[in-house]
Motif scaffolding. Sequence first.
Motif, mmCIF file in Angstrom:
data_model
loop_
_atom_site.group_PDB
_atom_site.id
_atom_site.type_symbol
_atom_site.label_atom_id
_atom_site.label_comp_id
_atom_site.label_asym_id
_atom_site.label_seq_id
_atom_site.Cartn_x
_atom_site.Cartn_y
_atom_site.Cartn_z
ATOM 1 N N LEU A 46 33.047 -20.341 -26.458
ATOM 2 C CA LEU A 46 31.799 -20.813 -27.065
ATOM 3 C C LEU A 46 31.979 -22.106 -27.856
ATOM 4 O O LEU A 46 31.040 -22.903 -27.943
ATOM 5 N N GLY A 47 33.147 -22.309 -28.425
ATOM 6 C CA GLY A 47 33.352 -23.483 -29.253
ATOM 7 C C GLY A 47 33.946 -24.668 -28.537
ATOM 8 O O GLY A 47 33.494 -25.797 -28.716
ATOM 9 N N THR A 48 34.940 -24.430 -27.709
ATOM 10 C CA THR A 48 35.638 -25.535 -27.057
ATOM 11 C C THR A 48 35.046 -25.867 -25.690
ATOM 12 O O THR A 48 34.804 -27.031 -25.384
ATOM 13 N N GLN A 49 34.824 -24.861 -24.868
ATOM 14 C CA GLN A 49 34.358 -25.109 -23.504
ATOM 15 C C GLN A 49 32.868 -25.464 -23.449
ATOM 16 O O GLN A 49 32.494 -26.471 -22.872
ATOM 17 N N PHE A 50 32.016 -24.613 -24.037
ATOM 18 C CA PHE A 50 30.569 -24.828 -23.936
ATOM 19 C C PHE A 50 29.971 -25.558 -25.142
ATOM 20 O O PHE A 50 28.814 -25.946 -25.100
ATOM 21 N N ARG A 51 30.717 -25.682 -26.208
ATOM 22 C CA ARG A 51 30.274 -26.375 -27.430
ATOM 23 C C ARG A 51 28.960 -25.814 -27.981
ATOM 24 O O ARG A 51 28.099 -26.541 -28.460
#
Length: 160
Positions: A86-91
């Motif tokens: 949720l934080g790194t891949q999809f922001r």
Amino acid sequence: MGHLLTGDFGQTFGGREISEIIAQAYPNTLKLALMGLLIEGVIGLTAGILTGLRRNGFLDNLVLVSTLFLLAIPTFVSGFLLQFVLGTQFRIIDPTVAEGAPFWDYLVPGFVLASISMAYVARLTRTSIAENSRSDYVRTAVAKACRSAEWSGSTCSATR
């Protein structure tokens, strides 16, 4: 060790007071704990009540499987996966929660913190409701054709 009871935790090797470090981290810890408790109560009780009232349906099976996964996956793994995806891949979220962040930034870390307890609450609530729905007083009320609106305390005001 004798000073611990008086609140004197001593100093770090760098010379910083440990009580200052605790006081600085306390507001964030309190926000995280409150968010976890809120998520645990709302989702756990809602899932337990819904599945307890409607056993052996699609929602019941979905909740049982999802709570099984929540209980099986360690929190550090689920926390890392949610942070990464949720934080790194999809922001979608900020991968880190900074000091002084708003209360809603604690939603994903609160979910991770509450995940195991939420699964226990959902399963316990489901079992309790399912067990009580088969109890004698419920069967008696159904046999007397009492509806929930007519039920007042220990007597049924239904007229035949």
